[in-house]
Design a protein around this motif. Structure first.
Motif, PDB file in Angstrom:
ATOM      1  N   THR A 116     -15.431   1.543   5.062  1.00  0.00           N
ATOM      2  CA  THR A 116     -16.608   2.297   4.618  1.00  0.00           C
ATOM      3  C   THR A 116     -16.209   3.606   3.929  1.00  0.00           C
ATOM      4  O   THR A 116     -17.079   4.360   3.512  1.00  0.00           O
ATOM      5  N   LYS A 117     -14.892   3.839   3.848  1.00  0.00           N
ATOM      6  CA  LYS A 117     -14.344   5.063   3.240  1.00  0.00           C
ATOM      7  C   LYS A 117     -14.859   6.315   3.929  1.00  0.00           C
ATOM      8  O   LYS A 117     -15.037   7.375   3.303  1.00  0.00           O
TER       9      LYS A 117
ATOM     10  N   LEU B 255       0.855  -1.197   0.000  1.00  0.00           N
ATOM     11  CA  LEU B 255       0.000   0.000   0.000  1.00  0.00           C
ATOM     12  C   LEU B 255       0.889   1.244   0.000  1.00  0.00           C
ATOM     13  O   LEU B 255       1.014   1.937   1.006  1.00  0.00           O
ATOM     14  N   PRO B 256       1.518   1.549  -1.133  1.00  0.00           N
ATOM     15  CA  PRO B 256       2.519   2.619  -1.171  1.00  0.00           C
ATOM     16  C   PRO B 256       1.959   4.030  -0.999  1.00  0.00           C
ATOM     17  O   PRO B 256       2.728   4.984  -0.890  1.00  0.00           O
TER      18      PRO B 256
ATOM     19  N   LEU C 255      -6.621   2.028   7.151  1.00  0.00           N
ATOM     20  CA  LEU C 255      -6.601   0.570   7.165  1.00  0.00           C
ATOM     21  C   LEU C 255      -5.280   0.052   7.722  1.00  0.00           C
ATOM     22  O   LEU C 255      -5.265  -0.828   8.599  1.00  0.00           O
ATOM     23  N   SER C 256      -4.173   0.570   7.214  1.00  0.00           N
ATOM     24  CA  SER C 256      -2.873   0.096   7.695  1.00  0.00           C
ATOM     25  C   SER C 256      -2.665   0.448   9.162  1.00  0.00           C
ATOM     26  O   SER C 256      -2.105  -0.339   9.925  1.00  0.00           O
TER      27      SER C 256
ATOM     28  N   GLY D  76     -11.239   1.897  13.682  1.00  0.00           N
ATOM     29  CA  GLY D  76     -10.486   2.421  12.543  1.00  0.00           C
ATOM     30  C   GLY D  76     -10.694   1.578  11.303  1.00  0.00           C
ATOM     31  O   GLY D  76     -10.813   2.100  10.192  1.00  0.00           O
ATOM     32  N   PHE D  77     -10.768   0.262  11.478  1.00  0.00           N
ATOM     33  CA  PHE D  77     -10.995  -0.653  10.351  1.00  0.00           C
ATOM     34  C   PHE D  77     -12.367  -0.409   9.724  1.00  0.00           C
ATOM     35  O   PHE D  77     -12.510  -0.364   8.501  1.00  0.00           O
ATOM     36  N   ILE D  78     -13.374  -0.213  10.579  1.00  0.00           N
ATOM     37  CA  ILE D  78     -14.731   0.071  10.082  1.00  0.00           C
ATOM     38  C   ILE D  78     -14.750   1.376   9.283  1.00  0.00           C
ATOM     39  O   ILE D  78     -15.339   1.459   8.196  1.00  0.00           O
TER      40      ILE D  78
END
Length: 503
Positions: free
Chosen positions: A167-168, A124-125, A334-335, A161-163
């Motif tokens: 969901t952007k 994920l650069p 995400l990261s 944070g993942f949620i």
């Protein structure tokens, strides 16, 4: 047996040739073919083709440049300091020693290096490095006093944070934030951060009865920064300021010695989460998660203005046609969430956010994320294992000037640049005002609501927004944030509601 129509073959071949022609390797030109170093660096940003969820390899998809060492150095210094601050803030009320804090910092430096290489350097650069949640530090004593468990806290931050990432929601909130709101937020963060570091440096100098050292170090830093700005070499501000700050302070008699010997921290998660070892808390219970729930909601809600500020700084510093290499807010969330989850399970003290002490100097140096990310991981490993660089990184004359010139002054400049044109000054002023009342998360959510409603800022922008963007989403964010702040006692003059909920 199926046969692929021959008519389709030329299309695939043509597309393949076109991809090859547009690849980074084919478009790369050595720096000798450009008139200036800036032109070469800008060309590098414009020709990169970062791939999401696919391998991005050094020299095939990006290159290492000398300029990458600057954000890597600044990021490592910031990492040591911020993780140390969080670990110490959590450890002190629990009666844990400085040796525990030091070992946990070394452990975190090794943990984060793995995720830096995996995400920002490889798959994920455009995800900024997962750093440390600085604005969360003042909340930690309240978390500890409420009986909060660091693993429960970290796992909930990772989950929320993942949620938000899938969901952007992060990029949506960024789009709803106007230039005036964002610019005012950067001005506030830059000004408050600069003032705090100046005060810390003077407090340190006064504690050793050498207050004049702080004045001389800061004056020398100001002159250096002005000269670098004049010669358009501002990306060198962090290493040269650290060098000048350290050398001047030591030459004037400030005490310094290396104390942290080389070594390896305990790598066993069971040690860190034992009842008689590490944190000496054991594993969290259901009640542990309930206690930290509102704090975790607030921590993740504070990500959006933090991430937005870093992305905007890149946009201001990078040339045109570089959208592909700019920080992606959702990928960064995400990261950060994955890194937070695994770090907490392993026993680390860090609570993560976008890595500001890395991304700001990287944007100034006009470098993309991946190469500097890998160097940051290498520097973190060296600092964690060698030990001695940690002593230098947390020495006040080095630390304070690094944060001032590497993070806070650039944020201040970027905020002023964003509020230079259009009807942005009203929104910027209200952000600063509201942030001073409570904190930047409150200031951002309140001003975003007022700005999108058209009460302040650009009325034309407000008129073009949908009902959902104009008031529904901003109102929900403001209500949720304000409610959570009221629960944990962050609204000035209003007693915390947490005790009422727990009884």
């Amino acid at each position: 047996m199926s046969v692929t129509p021959k008519g389709n073959e030329p299309e695939k071949t043509s597309a393949s040739h076109e991809d090859d022609a547009n690849s980074y390797q084919n478009k790369y030109k050595p720096s000798s073919e450009f008139n200036t170093r800036d032109e070469y660096l800008e060309h590098e940003l414009q020709i990169m083709q970062p791939k999401r969820w696919r391998p991005n390899l050094p020299f095939r998809d990006y290159r290492f440049e000398f300029e990458d060492t600057i954000p890597a150095m600044a990021g490592t210094i910031g990492k040591v300091v911020m993780v140390g601050a969080i670990a110490a803030t959590f450890a002190a009320p629990l009666g844990l020693s400085d040796a525990f804090v030091l070992e946990n910092v070394r452990y975190e430096l090794l943990i984060v290096s793995i995720f830096i290489i995996l995400f920002s350097g490889f798959i994920l650069p455009t995800a900024n490095l997962a750093g440390t949640h600085g604005p969360l530090i003042p909340l930690i004593p309240i978390v500890v006093a409420a009986g909060g468990h660091p693993m429960a806290f970290g796992l909930l931050i990772g989950a929320f944070g993942f949620i938000l990432a899938i969901t952007k929601g992060g990029s949506l909130l960024a789009r709803l934030t106007s230039k005036g709101v964002c610019g005012g937020l950067l001005i506030y963060l830059g000004f408050i951060g600069t003032i705090s570091q100046v005060k810390k440096l003077f407090a340190w100098a006064e504690a050793i009865d050498m207050a004049h050292i702080a004045f001389i170090v800061i004056l020398a830093t100001i002159l250096l920064y002005a000269l670098l700005e004049h010669f358009k070499k501002r990306w060198l501000a962090v290493p040269l300021s650290c060098l000048i700050g350290g050398v001047v302070a030591f030459a004037l008699g400030a005490p310094f010695e290396f104390n942290t010997a080389p070594g390896l921290p305990n790598m066993n998660p069971a040690y860190w989460w034992g009842e008689d070892t590490g944190w000496m808390l054991g594993l969290p219970t259901l009640e542990s998660f309930v206690v930290v729930l509102p704090f975790a909601v607030l921590a993740v809600a504070m990500w959006s203005p933090d991430f937005l500020g870093h992305q905007v700084f890149q946009k201001i510093s990078y040339p045109q046609r570089t959208e592909k290499v700019q920080m992606n807010i959702d990928d960064t969330m995400l990261s950060a969430s994955v890194r937070q989850t695994f770090g907490s399970l392993a026993g680390g003290a860090n609570f993560t956010s976008s890595w500001g002490t890395y991304i700001v100097p990287a944007a100034i140096a006009k470098r993309p994320i991946p190469a500097g990310a890998i160097l940051t991981a290498v520097f973190c490993i060296i600092a964690g294992l060698w030990g001695y660089p940690m002593d230098l990184a947390i020495w006040q004359p080095v630390l304070c000037v690094a944060l001032i010139v590497g993070v806070f002054i650039p944020l201040l400049e970027a905020g002023m640049e964003m509020t230079r044109e259009g009807k942005t000054t009203q929104s910027a002023a209200i952000v600063v005002f509201a942030s001073s009342l409570v904190n930047p998360a409150f200031g951002w959510s309140l001003t975003m609501l007022l700005d999108n409603l058209g009460l302040i800022g650009c009325k034309e922008r407000s008129a073009n927004l949908t009902k959902m963007s104009r008031w529904v989403i901003p109102l929900i964010m403001f209500v949720v944030l304000t409610t959570v702040m009221a629960i944990v006692g962050m609204l000035p003059g209003i007693p915390a509601l947490m005790a009422d909920f727990r009884h």
